[in-house]
Each structure stands twice: as C-alpha cells, then as structure tokens.
Scaffold this active site. Structure first.
Site, PDB file in Angstrom:
ATOM      1  N   HIS A   1      17.170 -15.153   7.174  1.00 19.99           N
ATOM      2  CA  HIS A   1      16.843 -16.245   6.244  1.00 19.99           C
ATOM      3  C   HIS A   1      16.625 -17.553   7.002  1.00 19.99           C
ATOM      4  O   HIS A   1      15.639 -18.259   6.796  1.00 19.99           O
ATOM      5  CB  HIS A   1      17.995 -16.485   5.257  1.00 19.99           C
ATOM      6  CG  HIS A   1      18.240 -15.368   4.295  1.00 19.99           C
ATOM      7  ND1 HIS A   1      17.252 -14.858   3.486  1.00 19.99           N
ATOM      8  CD2 HIS A   1      19.370 -14.688   3.978  1.00 19.99           C
ATOM      9  CE1 HIS A   1      17.766 -13.902   2.724  1.00 19.99           C
ATOM     10  NE2 HIS A   1      19.044 -13.765   3.009  1.00 19.99           N
TER      11      HIS A   1
ATOM     12  N   HIS B   1      21.265 -10.635   9.205  1.00 22.57           N
ATOM     13  CA  HIS B   1      20.633 -10.841   7.900  1.00 22.57           C
ATOM     14  C   HIS B   1      20.514 -12.344   7.599  1.00 22.57           C
ATOM     15  O   HIS B   1      19.440 -12.835   7.232  1.00 22.57           O
ATOM     16  CB  HIS B   1      21.483 -10.123   6.837  1.00 22.57           C
ATOM     17  CG  HIS B   1      21.119 -10.406   5.415  1.00 22.57           C
ATOM     18  ND1 HIS B   1      20.656  -9.428   4.573  1.00 22.57           N
ATOM     19  CD2 HIS B   1      21.158 -11.533   4.665  1.00 22.57           C
ATOM     20  CE1 HIS B   1      20.416  -9.956   3.381  1.00 22.57           C
ATOM     21  NE2 HIS B   1      20.730 -11.230   3.405  1.00 22.57           N
ATOM     22  N   GLU B   2      21.617 -13.070   7.816  1.00 24.17           N
ATOM     23  CA  GLU B   2      21.598 -14.505   7.528  1.00 24.17           C
ATOM     24  C   GLU B   2      20.643 -15.242   8.464  1.00 24.17           C
ATOM     25  O   GLU B   2      19.964 -16.177   8.053  1.00 24.17           O
ATOM     26  CB  GLU B   2      23.008 -15.099   7.639  1.00 24.17           C
ATOM     27  CG  GLU B   2      23.996 -14.549   6.617  1.00 24.17           C
ATOM     28  CD  GLU B   2      23.490 -14.668   5.180  1.00 24.17           C
ATOM     29  OE1 GLU B   2      22.831 -15.666   4.852  1.00 24.17           O
ATOM     30  OE2 GLU B   2      23.747 -13.732   4.396  1.00 24.17           O
TER      31      GLU B   2
ATOM     32  N   ASP C   1      19.757 -12.256  -2.992  1.00 24.90           N
ATOM     33  CA  ASP C   1      18.395 -12.607  -2.585  1.00 24.90           C
ATOM     34  C   ASP C   1      17.391 -12.175  -3.647  1.00 24.90           C
ATOM     35  O   ASP C   1      16.392 -12.860  -3.874  1.00 24.90           O
ATOM     36  CB  ASP C   1      18.065 -11.920  -1.257  1.00 24.90           C
ATOM     37  CG  ASP C   1      19.004 -12.382  -0.148  1.00 24.90           C
ATOM     38  OD1 ASP C   1      19.408 -13.559  -0.180  1.00 24.90           O
ATOM     39  OD2 ASP C   1      19.327 -11.573   0.726  1.00 24.90           O
TER      40      ASP C   1
HETATM   41 ZN   LIG Z   1      20.513 -12.697   1.984  1.00 23.89          ZN
END
Ligand SMILES: [Zn+2]
Length: 364
Positions: A66, A62-63, A167
């Site tokens: 980004h 997930h990170e 987010d």
């Molecule tokens: Zn996030």
C-alpha cells in the site's frame, strides 16, 4: 528503539518508520499457547512461533505494498504499525481520485498473491507439495512453506471482503464513487459493510466464534469511515473564518512567562500567538510555557520558548484545515491570517464545536 505512546519503534525501512504495538507480543503468547495445547511439544511451539513470525513478515510486505504504491501518487506514509490483528499503514491522506484509491487498496492483497505464487513455484520445482490434514490444515501442517502459502491466500481473500476497514471496502467505495459522489459512495459502502457484518455475526453464532469478532471489527470500521466522511462533508466549503476564535489573548516576544501564567489561569486559553507589533512571529504552547517555567522561572522570556506558527488563510475551507491539523499533530493552535494580519485562532476543540452546532441545526 523508542516508545511512542503504546507503540515501540522497530526501525526505518524504505523511509517509513515501522512500529510494533505493545499488545502485539500477546499474539505470540497466544499462538505459542495454542500450539502447546495442540502438540504438547516444544518443537510444536517453536513451529507455531516461526509460522506466525513469517506470517507477519508477509503482513509487513502487504502494508509496504500500500505505502509504496501511495508514494507513486505523491502520498507519504507516516508509519506502519503492527497490531495483533494485522498491520496498519498510516497514509498521510487517502487518494481522492477513485482510480488511484483502487490501485493503492489492491496492491496490499496483490503482494500476498505474489508471495503465494512464488511459494507455489518453489514447491513445484522442489516437489515439496504434501497432502494437508483436513482436520487442522494450518495448525499442524506437513509443510512449512505450504502453510505460509495458504495463509497468504487467506490474507488476500480476507482483505478483499468488501467492507471497511478491509481493503475490499476501499475498492468498493472507489468503484461506487465513479457513479455517485464520494460521500454517497462511502455511506452506501458502509451500509453494505454493516450488512455483511450482521451476516458474519449470525454465522458466528452458529459456527466459528471468530466470525463474531470479525463482525464487530467490520461494524466499527464501517461506522467510523461513514462518520469521518460525513464530518468532511460538513466542513467542506465552510471558510475557516466561520469557526475561528476572535476573542483571544496574545503575547509579545518580550513578555515574561508570568504574563502567560496569569492569562492561562484567568481564562481557558492554553496556547498563545506571539506578535511583534502587528507581525505574527510565533506561538507559545502550554507545554512550552511549562518547560520554560521549569528552566527559567516566571522571569523567563516568551521569545525563548515560542515555536514557529502554523497559519491558514481566513478563506481556506475547514476540511482542508482539519487535514492540516491531522497531518501536523504538534500544531495544536492554528493562526488565521487575512492579508498577512492575525484575525483569529483555531484548534481541534473549535472544529468539534462547529461540527456539533452544524449537527444540531441539521436535526431541527
Ligand atoms: Zn491492506
């Protein structure tokens, strides 16, 4: 592996350092304990630990969602840190373009949705779907993959709560800033977030206490985001020259360290610009001076311990300068130049003083 403050460096992936916070293993202890209480078997504990381990791989993905999206917009990531409450990708800066901010924010949860869809496909192809225990859908699942799938959906939904530091909060702010200024959008988004936090808090009082924890988390996130934006607004279009120190001491490359010691003890200055005639050639920081004293004693030369100076123009604005200071944490002292000549110095403490004065004037 090496420590940096409270974080342990695990390694480097796709050019980004991956850190684990010292408190992160506590999560594994806690989960292990929970599964032990619930199942009473070592097999149950092993299942719990494997589950949380895989879940955190999904958090890391997930990170990276980004970080790698930000990279496409020319924004680097300083590091990714694993905390017990989730991951944190430390971007060098946030995209100022709202459209880019939305895309960067969405690409984290999108990774979890993609993982969930992938697992759903695998489960369907292998006929692996099993009915879940409605009492404890995640704790003692019938199928490992199915639990990971559900957890990824939870991660995506949780992160899309429209409140900082989630987010969803960034998406909300960016969407609002199409219609109003960035500051106004942040303040409004923070207010919406804090209202949500209150709601979660009240729900938590009557239901799941975990919601209270989330409420506190959101409340703090909203307040700090609003504070950071307000600070940036106060510093924007204010030239550096208005906040810099103009009364300061300098050293020359040939100065002895004893001179630096005398100046340090006689005043409040800790770091010194080093000038060779009119030309700025370096900076002698307190830590470098102390190291020099250890290695060479009072007779050591400033030239041997100084480092390259970080400079800014007197007409630069303070918001840009603050960004530069935050991006190079080693640069404690910034030398201010006007037509190539040193006219002042500035550090974090100056900027906070300037902010306090601005706030006092505004409160009149
Ligand atoms: Zn996030």
């Amino acid at each position: 592996m090496q420590w940096s403050g409270w974080s342990l460096r695990l390694g480097r992936l796709a050019g980004i350092d991956l850190y684990m916070h010292a408190t992160f293993p506590l999560l594994f202890l806690w989960v292990g304990f929970l599964y032990w209480v619930q199942t009473g078997t070592l097999g149950g504990v092993a299942f719990g630990l494997a589950f949380i381990g895989v879940l955190f791989l999904c958090v890391v993905a997930h990170e990276y969602g980004h970080a790698l999206t930000a990279r496409r917009f020319g924004i680097g990531t300083r590091h990714i840190t694993l905390l017990p409450i989730g991951g944190l990708a430390m971007l060098e800066r946030m995209p100022k373009d709202p459209q880019q901010e939305i895309i960067v924010a969405l690409m984290g949860p999108a990774v979890n949705i993609a993982i969930a869809l992938g697992l759903a496909l695998v489960l369907t192809l292998t006929g692996g779907w099993t009915p879940m225990d409605p009492e404890a859908p995640l704790m003692i699942p019938a199928s490992f993959l199915q639990s990971v799938l559900l957890a990824n959906i939870f991660l995506a939904v949780f992160n899309m709560i429209p409140a900082f530091p989630m987010d969803g909060g960034r998406v909300l702010r960016a969407a609002l800033s199409f219609r109003m200024g960035r500051t106004g959008a942040t303040v409004l988004a923070a207010r919406i977030g804090q209202t949500l936090a209150l709601g979660f808090g009240v729900l938590g009082l009557f239901g799941n206490p975990l919601l209270i924890l989330i409420a506190v988390f959101i409340w703090i996130g909203a307040a700090s985001e609003a504070g950071a934006t307000e600070m940036e607004t106060r510093l924007r279009r204010k030239p550096v020259a208005r906040a810099m120190i103009t009364d300061f001491h300098i050293l020359s490359p040939d100065s002895r360290l004893s001179r630096a010691v005398n100046l340090t003890l006689a005043g409040k200055q800790r770091d010194f610009p080093v000038l060779d005639g009119p030309r700025l050639v370096g900076v002698a920081t307190q830590s470098a001076i102390l190291r020099g004293l250890r290695d060479h004693g009072l007779e050591g030369r400033v030239a041997d311990i100084m480092s390259a100076p970080v400079t800014a123009e007197s007409s630069d604005d303070l918001a840009t300068l603050l960004e530069a200071l935050q991006q190079t944490p080693d640069a404690r002292l910034i030398c201010i130049l006007h037509r190539g000549a040193l006219i002042g110095v500035i550090d974090m403490e100056n900027i906070s003083e300037f902010l306090r004065i601005q706030a006092a004037l505004q409160d009149r």
